[in-house]
Design a protein around this motif. Structure first.
Motif, mmCIF file in Angstrom:
data_model
loop_
_atom_site.group_PDB
_atom_site.id
_atom_site.type_symbol
_atom_site.label_atom_id
_atom_site.label_comp_id
_atom_site.label_asym_id
_atom_site.label_seq_id
_atom_site.Cartn_x
_atom_site.Cartn_y
_atom_site.Cartn_z
ATOM 1 N N PRO A 1 -24.863 -5.319 17.848
ATOM 2 C CA PRO A 1 -26.352 -5.276 16.994
ATOM 3 C C PRO A 1 -27.346 -5.466 18.195
ATOM 4 O O PRO A 1 -28.551 -5.009 17.726
ATOM 5 C CB PRO A 1 -26.139 -6.827 16.458
ATOM 6 N N ALA A 2 -27.125 -5.792 19.326
ATOM 7 C CA ALA A 2 -28.179 -5.733 20.530
ATOM 8 C C ALA A 2 -28.127 -4.590 21.205
ATOM 9 O O ALA A 2 -28.980 -4.449 22.177
ATOM 10 C CB ALA A 2 -28.082 -7.264 21.290
ATOM 11 N N GLY A 3 -27.031 -3.789 20.974
ATOM 12 C CA GLY A 3 -27.220 -2.468 21.716
ATOM 13 C C GLY A 3 -26.340 -2.296 23.189
ATOM 14 O O GLY A 3 -26.368 -1.321 23.821
ATOM 15 N N TRP A 4 -25.794 -3.649 23.548
ATOM 16 C CA TRP A 4 -25.080 -3.758 24.730
ATOM 17 C C TRP A 4 -23.781 -2.600 24.653
ATOM 18 O O TRP A 4 -23.078 -2.917 23.475
ATOM 19 C CB TRP A 4 -24.710 -4.900 25.258
ATOM 20 N N SER B 1 -34.798 -5.587 16.341
ATOM 21 C CA SER B 1 -33.511 -5.703 16.963
ATOM 22 C C SER B 1 -33.310 -4.565 17.855
ATOM 23 O O SER B 1 -33.536 -3.431 17.565
ATOM 24 C CB SER B 1 -32.514 -5.756 15.900
ATOM 25 N N SER B 2 -32.790 -4.590 19.183
ATOM 26 C CA SER B 2 -32.707 -3.738 20.205
ATOM 27 C C SER B 2 -31.559 -3.110 19.643
ATOM 28 O O SER B 2 -31.178 -1.911 20.295
ATOM 29 C CB SER B 2 -32.869 -4.350 21.626
ATOM 30 N N GLY B 3 -30.639 -3.586 18.869
ATOM 31 C CA GLY B 3 -29.539 -2.834 18.493
ATOM 32 C C GLY B 3 -29.748 -1.687 17.442
ATOM 33 O O GLY B 3 -28.925 -0.938 17.099
ATOM 34 N N THR B 4 -30.963 -1.810 16.944
ATOM 35 C CA THR B 4 -31.522 -0.915 15.774
ATOM 36 C C THR B 4 -32.636 0.216 16.516
ATOM 37 O O THR B 4 -32.583 1.087 16.355
ATOM 38 C CB THR B 4 -32.209 -1.560 14.663
ATOM 39 N N PHE B 5 -33.329 -0.443 17.307
ATOM 40 C CA PHE B 5 -34.494 0.388 17.922
ATOM 41 C C PHE B 5 -34.468 -0.047 19.408
ATOM 42 O O PHE B 5 -34.269 -1.008 20.007
ATOM 43 C CB PHE B 5 -35.822 -0.112 17.284
ATOM 44 N N HIS B 6 -34.885 1.262 20.368
ATOM 45 C CA HIS B 6 -34.645 1.009 21.503
ATOM 46 C C HIS B 6 -36.095 0.765 22.089
ATOM 47 O O HIS B 6 -35.959 0.108 23.324
ATOM 48 C CB HIS B 6 -34.266 2.263 22.383
ATOM 49 N N ASP B 7 -37.298 0.784 21.447
ATOM 50 C CA ASP B 7 -38.598 0.370 21.902
ATOM 51 C C ASP B 7 -39.388 0.236 20.797
ATOM 52 O O ASP B 7 -39.083 0.432 19.522
ATOM 53 C CB ASP B 7 -39.040 1.361 22.972
ATOM 54 N N LEU B 8 -40.708 -0.151 21.008
ATOM 55 C CA LEU B 8 -41.433 -0.287 19.678
ATOM 56 C C LEU B 8 -41.927 1.020 19.053
ATOM 57 O O LEU B 8 -42.307 0.969 18.014
ATOM 58 C CB LEU B 8 -43.025 -0.874 20.585
ATOM 59 N N HIS B 9 -41.801 2.068 19.813
ATOM 60 C CA HIS B 9 -42.235 3.600 19.298
ATOM 61 C C HIS B 9 -41.149 3.791 18.270
ATOM 62 O O HIS B 9 -41.426 4.165 17.239
ATOM 63 C CB HIS B 9 -42.353 4.534 20.103
ATOM 64 N N ALA B 10 -39.838 3.381 18.664
ATOM 65 C CA ALA B 10 -38.644 3.788 17.853
ATOM 66 C C ALA B 10 -38.791 2.508 16.602
ATOM 67 O O ALA B 10 -38.438 3.075 15.387
ATOM 68 C CB ALA B 10 -37.339 3.511 18.656
ATOM 69 N N MET B 11 -39.190 1.497 16.841
ATOM 70 C CA MET B 11 -39.472 0.551 15.756
ATOM 71 C C MET B 11 -40.646 1.004 14.788
ATOM 72 O O MET B 11 -40.270 0.929 13.431
ATOM 73 C CB MET B 11 -39.785 -0.982 16.433
ATOM 74 N N ALA B 12 -41.445 1.579 15.435
ATOM 75 C CA ALA B 12 -42.540 2.212 14.246
ATOM 76 C C ALA B 12 -42.142 3.160 13.665
ATOM 77 O O ALA B 12 -42.316 3.381 12.252
ATOM 78 C CB ALA B 12 -43.762 2.487 15.332
ATOM 79 N N GLU B 13 -41.066 4.102 14.041
ATOM 80 C CA GLU B 13 -40.549 4.979 13.325
ATOM 81 C C GLU B 13 -39.839 4.538 12.193
ATOM 82 O O GLU B 13 -39.591 5.021 11.354
ATOM 83 C CB GLU B 13 -39.855 6.186 14.148
ATOM 84 N N GLY B 14 -38.992 3.132 12.596
ATOM 85 C CA GLY B 14 -38.202 2.632 11.669
ATOM 86 C C GLY B 14 -39.037 2.125 10.505
ATOM 87 O O GLY B 14 -38.601 2.180 9.426
#
Length: 484
Positions: free
Chosen positions: A89-92, A403-416
């Motif tokens: 879930p955290a992307g590791w 969540s960094s398991g869902t989005f890799h940065d704030l821009h990806a979160m904004a797209e989410g």
């Protein structure tokens, strides 16, 4: 077996799943308050400061120590069993478990030093000068100094007079009682009002958690799960302790508690303010009349029905269903919240729970922190479009989390956020940061990042007015309808 970081970067380490390995790297503790830690990141590169967390999961690995280790400011060698993570879930990508320092010599012991010495050494003082490819200011002690670089050409949100920014789900200030029995309710608070002011966050739903004594992080997956049944009265007592802790925090931080729409609209724009919230109604122990007590005695105005244990109210996303959704007691709790004036939050609940809650409630529902997925996994906290539409159908809102398991940065979160808005409409989307609630660092780590998130939302195509709705206006509408 000795391996180097090229094996991690190329993914060749996948074949070593379950193998005992030796690897060297730089320690990045995620809890600077501890004099010794049993969980941290091991990085391929020396961090430029004590608060930097690598962006690329192939340049660092999670480490679970066999015994706590004091923070160290120079490279160290570890031996442990390598675990290849799937859909973490955290992307590791990798974790080293049962790790021990390879060098047990007296010289190695002398190189270990306390957190105080680590901070004083200067390794953790360069928080605003992080190199590209790192995040600044994750660690809790750095909330007041964390800074996020933003391009001068990026659009900026122009908040209109009286606008409110509201985080639908936060454990800011470290309000939760520690799962560590030694620390427990004596866990020290960390600054909250300062980063809220610095980033322009007016109001947070300050969420206690009342299942911490009976849940833990699963050894193999780093996920929370229930591990024993509570004793009668145990979770009620925990709730009393955590409500008291929440009020101690707001008093220390000079944060005002809002209890109705009049106080929210009058005090909110001045910030910082808090709406007392509970993540999981486990403290009720199935007794509906305790909703009234929490409303009157503790100023509860936002209640999430379930968390990480299948409780008396219903089923959860991360465990097999037991009740078939929302129970009859759960339905009574929803009805009581509607009557008193408490926002009902169905985060963590199954799709079946959400559907019955929607049929039961006469007020809008909130799902405070999640994100959209077409096909969520069996234990996933993400939701489907149909799941989201049930919430929107009540007039409610879904908080998108970082969540960094869902989005890799704030821009990806904004797209989410944009994908969620495309499914349910922008009027049904909000922000739920789950501040200090993640096991591993999220992409939104301090309220000082709020201007950057607003900028990212504008770049994703939202208008100035829509950004205002997402960052607080939508929740204000639901709060008004639910609380009055």
């Amino acid at each position: 077996m000795q391996i180097d970081w090229s094996t991690i970067r190329t993914g060749d380490a996948d074949r070593l799943h379950g193998t005992a390995i030796d690897i060297s790297g730089w320690m990045i503790p995620l809890d600077p308050q501890a004099d010794a830690v049993d969980y941290f990141l091991l990085s391929a590169d020396e961090p430029c400061c004590g608060g930097c967390v690598p962006r690329n999961p192939l340049t660092s690995i999670e480490v679970q120590m066999a015994a706590p280790l004091a923070p160290q400011a120079e490279a160290l060698a570890l031996r442990g069993r390598l675990v290849c993570l799937l859909d973490d879930p955290a992307g590791w990508r990798y974790r080293l478990v049962d790790a021990v320092p390879v060098d047990q010599s007296p010289q190695a012991s002398q190189r270990r030093f306390s957190r105080r010495a680590f901070l004083a050494s200067g390794a953790a003082l360069g928080l605003t000068a992080c190199a590209p490819g790192h995040f600044a200011g994750y660690t809790e002690a750095h909330d007041e100094t964390a800074q996020t670089t933003q391009s001068e050409t990026a659009p900026r949100w122009q908040a209109p007079a009286g606008a409110l920014t509201i985080d639908m789900h936060s454990h800011g200030g470290r309000v939760i009682v520690s799962r560590n029995p030694v620390i427990g309710a004596n866990r020290p608070f960390i600054p909250l009002s300062a980063p809220m002011r610095a980033g322009g966050m007016n109001v947070i739903c300050l969420a206690i958690v009342t299942d911490t004594t009976v849940t833990r992080v699963a050894d193999n997956r780093k996920r929370f799960e229930a591990w024993r049944e509570p004793q009668p009265g145990e979770l009620y007592a925990l709730g009393q302790t955590e409500f008291l802790r929440a009020h101690q925090l707001v008093e220390r931080e000079q944060i005002r508690v809002v209890t109705n729409t009049a106080s929210l609209t009058a005090l909110g724009p001045q910030g910082p303010c808090a709406i007392i919230s509970a993540e999981g109604a486990d403290f009720l122990e199935g007794q509906v009349d305790r909703v009234d007590e929490a409303y009157t005695k503790h100023q509860l105005r936002h209640l999430q029905l379930t968390h990480y244990r299948v409780n008396e109210l219903g089923d959860i996303q991360t465990e097999p269903p037991v009740h078939g959704g929302l129970t009859d007691i759960g339905a009574q709790v929803v009805q009581r919240c509607n009557a008193l004036g408490i926002v009902v939050d169905v985060a963590h609940g199954t799709y079946d729970l959400v559907k019955r809650a929607a049929d039961t409630s006469t007020k809008p529902l909130v799902l405070s922190h999640s994100a959209l997925a077409t096909h969520p996994g069996a234990r996933s906290r993400l939701i489907t479009p149909d799941h989201a539409r049930v919430i929107a159908g009540t007039g409610g809102i879904i908080g998108v989390w970082p969540s960094s398991g869902t989005f890799h940065d704030l821009h990806a979160m904004a797209e989410g956020v944009k994908r969620m808005a495309d499914v349910v409409g922008v009027e049904h989307v909000g922000l739920g940061t789950d501040m200090l609630g993640f096991i591993s660092p999220p992409v939104f780590r301090s309220y000082e990042q709020l201007p950057d998130l607003a900028s990212a939302l504008l770049q994703a195509g939202f208008s100035q007015v829509e950004v205002g709705a997402i960052l607080g206006g939508n929740y204000l509408r639901v709060f008004q309808a639910s609380v009055g």
